[in-house]
Scaffold this motif. Structure first.
Motif, PDB file in Angstrom:
ATOM      1  N   GLY A  72      33.809-107.015 -75.548  1.00  0.00           N
ATOM      2  CA  GLY A  72      33.202-105.685 -75.764  1.00  0.00           C
ATOM      3  C   GLY A  72      33.966-104.917 -76.791  1.00  0.00           C
ATOM      4  O   GLY A  72      33.660-103.718 -76.715  1.00  0.00           O
ATOM      5  N   LEU A  73      34.823-105.449 -77.619  1.00  0.00           N
ATOM      6  CA  LEU A  73      35.287-104.685 -78.481  1.00  0.00           C
ATOM      7  C   LEU A  73      34.269-104.063 -79.508  1.00  0.00           C
ATOM      8  O   LEU A  73      34.382-102.823 -79.983  1.00  0.00           O
ATOM      9  CB  LEU A  73      36.376-105.370 -79.371  1.00  0.00           C
ATOM     10  N   PHE A  74      33.316-104.910 -80.002  1.00  0.00           N
ATOM     11  CA  PHE A  74      32.344-104.550 -80.834  1.00  0.00           C
ATOM     12  C   PHE A  74      31.068-105.342 -80.536  1.00  0.00           C
ATOM     13  O   PHE A  74      31.229-106.599 -79.931  1.00  0.00           O
ATOM     14  CB  PHE A  74      32.847-104.286 -82.139  1.00  0.00           C
ATOM     15  N   ASP A  75      30.040-104.993 -81.033  1.00  0.00           N
ATOM     16  CA  ASP A  75      28.861-105.833 -81.136  1.00  0.00           C
ATOM     17  C   ASP A  75      28.574-106.836 -82.354  1.00  0.00           C
ATOM     18  O   ASP A  75      29.557-106.898 -83.084  1.00  0.00           O
ATOM     19  CB  ASP A  75      27.460-105.223 -80.906  1.00  0.00           C
ATOM     20  N   PHE A  76      27.894-107.967 -82.113  1.00  0.00           N
ATOM     21  CA  PHE A  76      27.899-108.620 -83.001  1.00  0.00           C
ATOM     22  C   PHE A  76      27.538-108.421 -84.684  1.00  0.00           C
ATOM     23  O   PHE A  76      28.049-108.679 -85.575  1.00  0.00           O
ATOM     24  CB  PHE A  76      26.810-109.683 -82.932  1.00  0.00           C
ATOM     25  N   ASP A  77      26.597-107.388 -84.611  1.00  0.00           N
ATOM     26  CA  ASP A  77      26.466-106.869 -85.994  1.00  0.00           C
ATOM     27  C   ASP A  77      27.474-106.286 -86.861  1.00  0.00           C
ATOM     28  O   ASP A  77      28.005-106.279 -87.873  1.00  0.00           O
ATOM     29  CB  ASP A  77      25.326-105.483 -85.944  1.00  0.00           C
TER      30      ASP A  77
END
Length: 324
Positions: A72-77
């Motif tokens: 959940g640190l950042f999304d795949f994009d």
């Protein structure tokens, strides 16, 4: 250099055999084949189909990156964007490094330390440089990361959009570069560009600015305030334009709100600073009205020039400036 030589150099640098294809990387890293290919393209490499072109480290790298997404640190994009930033930065660094080391390889082969082949000297140089250079990369990245975090705050990023900030943008341009490049050898053009970029970078760093990009015959930079930007522009003229061995330069400065994203800057001040260089005389600085308003009247003398059409901005009154 033969294909076998290429393979030897690649194995020496990677430290591993190319033992996996893209489907195997995806399966072991726990991602789809499309996601694997998207990350690989973001790094700047072509797809390899079913060819065994990947190492165990490639699998580990994909797995670590996807792990940060799963956590959940950042999304795949965002992961793809960060991967693209790393890929573009490292590609340029690698080209720069190889270009610099080619001369050293030739020196080694011409010395008493010659191995008998350029490949042999290259392999020995790689072995000697790999560990200290990797440590240097990590150190420099941490220093720049710390500086970037501080810069985001000191440049006055507003709370609603941390990408947007008020700066003065500078554009330094070599006068008559196209004609000059047709008159001198390719090696001399390369040396000239390297010297121009390095001198500009030194001046920009000295005055607390940041190089955004180099375009061969020009350098785009940002400064935290108008006075620093003027001092930077004046410094570039002093070390480039006033050196009899170097070509003349022109400087344009424009101030206002810009968007800082993926290591680049966007916004009207960026475009206007570039346009203003066409107005500037040799070894002179031209600024926009917004920058003129930020310069203390007791320290600077400004003079509005006749309005003229500037592509994308309509009629603009450039401003000539000098210190009192």
């Amino acid at each position: 250099m033969t294909e076998a030589d290429d393979d030897s150099l690649a194995r020496a640098i990677l430290g591993e055999e190319l033992a996996f294809n893209a489907a195997e990387v995806a399966a072991e890293a726990g991602v789809t084949i499309d996601e694997t290919r998207r990350l690989w393209r973001a790094l700047g490499f072509p797809e390899h189909g079913v060819e065994r072109a990947f190492t165990r480290s490639d699998i580990d790298a994909v797995a670590r990156l996807v792990g940060t997404v799963d956590a959940g640190l950042f999304d795949f994009d965002t992961a793809v964007n960060l991967t693209r930033a790393v890929g573009q930065t490292m590609a340029r660094l690698a080209d720069w490094e190889v270009g610099a080391l080619v001369h050293r390889v030739e020196e080694l082969e011409a010395s008493e330390e010659a191995t008998g082949t350029r490949v042999g000297s290259a392999l020995r140089l790689i072995e000697d440089l790999m560990d200290p250079f990797e440590a240097l990369l990590l150190y420099v990245w941490r220093r720049h990361l710390a500086a970037a975090v501080v810069r985001m705050e000191t440049l006055g990023a507003n709370e609603e959009d941390l990408h947007t900030t008020e700066v003065t943008v500078g554009f330094a341009d070599i006068v008559g570069f196209t004609a000059l490049s047709n008159e001198i050898s390719r090696d001399k053009v390369g040396d000239l560009v390297e010297l121009f970029e390095s001198r500009c970078a030194d001046v920009i760093a000295t005055h607390r600015g940041r190089v955004i990009k180099s375009l061969g015959d020009s350098v785009l930079f940002v400064s935290p305030d108008a006075i620093s930007a003027y001092d930077t522009a004046e410094g570039i003229i002093n070390v480039v334009g006033r050196d009899a061995r170097m070509p003349d330069v022109r400087l344009g400065l424009a101030s206002g709100s810009v968007v800082m994203r993926l290591g680049d800057v966007f916004g009207p001040p960026v475009n206007l600073a570039a346009r203003l260089t066409a107005v500037a005389r040799r070894n002179r600085i031209i600024i926009d009205a917004a920058t003129a308003a930020l310069l203390p009247v007791d320290q600077f003398e400004t003079r509005r020039l006749p309005a003229r059409p500037v592509r994308g901005f309509g009629l603009v009154e450039p401003v000539a400036v000098r210190r009192n």
